[in-house]
Scaffold this active site. Structure first.
Site, PDB file in Angstrom:
ATOM      1  N   ARG A  83      -2.973  -1.568  -6.895  1.00  0.00           N
ATOM      2  CA  ARG A  83      -2.521  -0.189  -7.080  1.00  0.00           C
ATOM      3  C   ARG A  83      -1.284  -0.214  -7.982  1.00  0.00           C
ATOM      4  O   ARG A  83      -0.309  -0.899  -7.668  1.00  0.00           O
ATOM      5  CB  ARG A  83      -2.193   0.444  -5.726  1.00  0.00           C
ATOM      6  N   HIS A 127       4.561   8.279 -10.186  1.00  0.00           N
ATOM      7  CA  HIS A 127       5.401   7.561  -9.218  1.00  0.00           C
ATOM      8  C   HIS A 127       6.857   7.781  -9.650  1.00  0.00           C
ATOM      9  O   HIS A 127       7.558   6.848  -9.984  1.00  0.00           O
ATOM     10  CB  HIS A 127       5.009   6.083  -9.176  1.00  0.00           C
ATOM     11  N   GLU A 172       4.160   9.988  -2.895  1.00  0.00           N
ATOM     12  CA  GLU A 172       5.244  10.459  -2.047  1.00  0.00           C
ATOM     13  C   GLU A 172       5.997  11.667  -2.608  1.00  0.00           C
ATOM     14  O   GLU A 172       7.192  11.590  -2.899  1.00  0.00           O
ATOM     15  CB  GLU A 172       6.241   9.318  -1.778  1.00  0.00           C
ATOM     16  N   ASN A 298       1.531   6.021   2.967  1.00  0.00           N
ATOM     17  CA  ASN A 298       2.554   4.976   2.914  1.00  0.00           C
ATOM     18  C   ASN A 298       3.355   5.052   4.208  1.00  0.00           C
ATOM     19  O   ASN A 298       3.834   6.129   4.578  1.00  0.00           O
ATOM     20  CB  ASN A 298       3.522   5.198   1.741  1.00  0.00           C
ATOM     21  N   TYR A 300       6.473   3.175   6.457  1.00  0.00           N
ATOM     22  CA  TYR A 300       7.547   2.177   6.568  1.00  0.00           C
ATOM     23  C   TYR A 300       8.295   2.242   7.894  1.00  0.00           C
ATOM     24  O   TYR A 300       8.757   1.235   8.403  1.00  0.00           O
ATOM     25  CB  TYR A 300       8.553   2.336   5.418  1.00  0.00           C
ATOM     26  N   GLU A 355       0.779   1.834   0.932  1.00  0.00           N
ATOM     27  CA  GLU A 355       2.022   1.046   0.932  1.00  0.00           C
ATOM     28  C   GLU A 355       2.435   0.762   2.363  1.00  0.00           C
ATOM     29  O   GLU A 355       2.364   1.640   3.230  1.00  0.00           O
ATOM     30  CB  GLU A 355       3.189   1.793   0.271  1.00  0.00           C
TER      31      GLU A 355
HETATM   32  C1  FCB Z   1       8.301   3.773  -1.228  1.00  0.00           C
HETATM   33  C2  FCB Z   1       8.061   3.879  -2.721  1.00  0.00           C
HETATM   34  C3  FCB Z   1       7.987   2.540  -3.417  1.00  0.00           C
HETATM   35  C4  FCB Z   1       9.029   1.577  -2.867  1.00  0.00           C
HETATM   36  C5  FCB Z   1       8.914   1.502  -1.378  1.00  0.00           C
HETATM   37  C6  FCB Z   1       9.872   0.514  -0.748  1.00  0.00           C
HETATM   38  O1  FCB Z   1       8.882   4.939  -0.763  1.00  0.00           O
HETATM   39  O2  FCB Z   1       6.864   4.577  -2.974  1.00  0.00           O
HETATM   40  O3  FCB Z   1       8.146   2.744  -4.788  1.00  0.00           O
HETATM   41  O4  FCB Z   1      10.267   1.965  -3.279  1.00  0.00           O
HETATM   42  O5  FCB Z   1       9.160   2.764  -0.826  1.00  0.00           O
END
Ligand code: FCB
Length: 462
Positions: A83, A127, A172, A298, A300, A355
């Site tokens: 990607r 992006h 995002e 995505n 995290y 992600e």
């Molecule tokens: C996400 C972004 C990516 C990177 C990761 C750690 O929010 O999409 O570009 O910065 O975090």
């Protein structure tokens, strides 16, 4: 080590796709080459005080010149998919008007290199790097930007749509709006939360217009969008915390999901926002509510919501990453199952985890990087994806963020997310232990897949 490690690879459907993700400004470099014009991230990163280590993406990982080597790495990792994003100002310097054929040729070469190695190419159109020329005209606050974006999307689909596995409109949009215009942490660095709402609407509008424009091209690439999402967990059972968590979920996750799948903004959020400068034209919501072929998520961290002063913090049993983000794998399965339940009857398409990854303060020891914490992080998150699949969520693939250490936005080069370490002085790429582990994991998955002769579950992609 995770208890179920040896069978983890067997928990994914046979056609599950394993990949890695990157984005243009974070890796390409060659900022002033091949006819590329500046984007808002060039301007922002060159503004003193905006980036933690005063760096910028002028050179980054020099991927523009080293893409052949980087594609080799993806192939050597044994991965099915990659990607990446397109630098809009590389292919259309002003964001409207003329195409830059030299820029287009770069992406043609990249896609060709991937195709030759049997790696599926997943393109993201936006992006975060808006052409600076469009920013001069108001950027995402200007409704016309949505129209320019759709034209750009149409062109990319027309040229590459049959060679790509998928095209995502935005990465995002929550960040574009809230960090770019809300708190000013990201380009263009505006601090105006009310404006951020209008930006989020224009981003969604541009998504709808782009999907319409790309559909007309009738290409084989699947079309969708990538959203960053989290569960919003109240810190306590108090009514205040629970209400605040519901509001947090509405203003982040549902704010983008509801327009796409329900054709309206979430009531709970609408009731609380400052609508004094929020303009939605009558036909907009219909435009935004286009059927999509996939949803990229995505993940995290979770949002841990406390109304106390000072706010309660999560226990962070598994620790925090080098970004200061709580490691909370369980949030991923809860999020996925929740999204599935909430939107499954509203046209929720197959999901890709586009992600997920961890920043570690990696140390080079000789020629090795022993990032066992990253391996543990990956296993734990894979486990949660497997759990969601088991619960009936249609998840088709997982992309680790990121292939390489790279320019981590306002943190500059200080945060390393890569499976592959980058020595920024020599541009040498060195595999971390996590890269070796991921390769082994994917191999295990592939062996298992071929040993079952392609028999699979009912949730297989067609
Ligand atoms: C996400 C972004 C990516 C990177 C990761 C750690 O929010 O999409 O570009 O910065 O975090």
């Amino acid at each position: 080590m995770m208890p179920e490690q040896d069978t983890l690879a067997h928990k994914f459907p046979a056609k599950f796709v394993w990949g890695v993700a990157t984005s243009a400004y974070q890796i390409e470099g060659a900022a002033n080459e091949g006819g590329r014009a500046p984007s808002i991230w060039d301007t922002f990163s060159h503004t003193p005080g905006k980036i933690l280590d005063q760096s910028n993406g002028d050179v980054a990982c020099d991927h523009y010149h080293r893409y052949v080597e980087d594609v080799e790495h993806i192939a050597n990792l044994g991965l099915d998919a990659y990607r990446f994003s397109v630098s809009w100002s590389r292919v259309q310097p002003d964001g409207c008007g003329e195409w830059n054929e030299e820029g287009m040729a770069f992406y043609a070469r990249l896609i060709e290199a991937l195709t030759q190695k049997n790696i599926r190419a997943h393109m993201t159109l936006y992006h975060w790097d808006l052409p600076q020329a469009l920013q001069e005209q108001g950027g995402w606050l200007n409704r016309d930007t949505a129209v320019h974006f759709a034209r750009y999307a149409q062109e990319m689909a027309a040229r590459f749509g049959d060679q790509l596995a998928s095209i995502a409109t935005h990465n995002e949009p929550w960040c574009t709006a809230n960090l770019g215009y809300g708190n000013g942490q990201f380009a263009p660095g505006v601090v105006d939360p009310v404006a951020a709402l209008q930006v989020s609407h224009h981003l969604l509008l541009s998504h709808g217009l782009a999907i319409q424009a790309m559909r007309k091209q009738n290409k084989s690439a699947k079309l969708g969008i990538v959203l960053n999402q989290w569960t919003a967990d109240p810190a306590t059972d108090s009514e205040e915390d629970r209400a605040a968590a519901a509001w947090e979920y509405a203003r982040s996750v549902q704010w983008f999901m509801d327009p796409i799948f329900r054709g309206h903004y979430p009531e709970l959020a609408l009731a609380k926002i400052d609508r004094s400068r929020f303009i939605v034209a009558p036909e907009d919501m219909q435009t935004i509510q286009q059927p999509i072929d996939f949803l990229g998520i995505n993940y995290y961290f979770r949002a841990y919501v406390s109304t106390e002063t000072p706010p309660r913090l999560p226990e962070a049993k598994l620790g925090i990453t080098d970004m200061g983000w709580e490691i909370y794998p369980e949030g991923l399965s809860r999020l996925l199952i929740g999204i599935h339940q909430e939107y499954k009857d509203l046209g929720l398409p197959p999901i890709y985890i586009t992600e997920n990854g961890m920043a570690v303060a990696d140390q080079l020891e000789g020629e090795q990087i022993h990032d066992s914490r990253r391996i543990d992080y990956m296993q734990r998150h894979f486990q949660e994806v497997a759990k969601a699949i088991e619960a009936g969520v249609d998840i088709r693939g997982f992309f680790y963020w990121s292939l390489l250490d790279n320019f981590e936005w306002n943190s500059g080069y200080l945060r390393r997310f890569g499976l592959i370490y980058v020595d920024y002085v020599s541009q040498r790429r060195i595999w971390k232990d996590s890269a070796i582990w991921f390769k082994g994991f994917v191999q295990q998955f592939q062996h298992w897949r071929s040993s079952t002769k392609g028999t699979s579950t009912s949730r297989e992609p067609t």
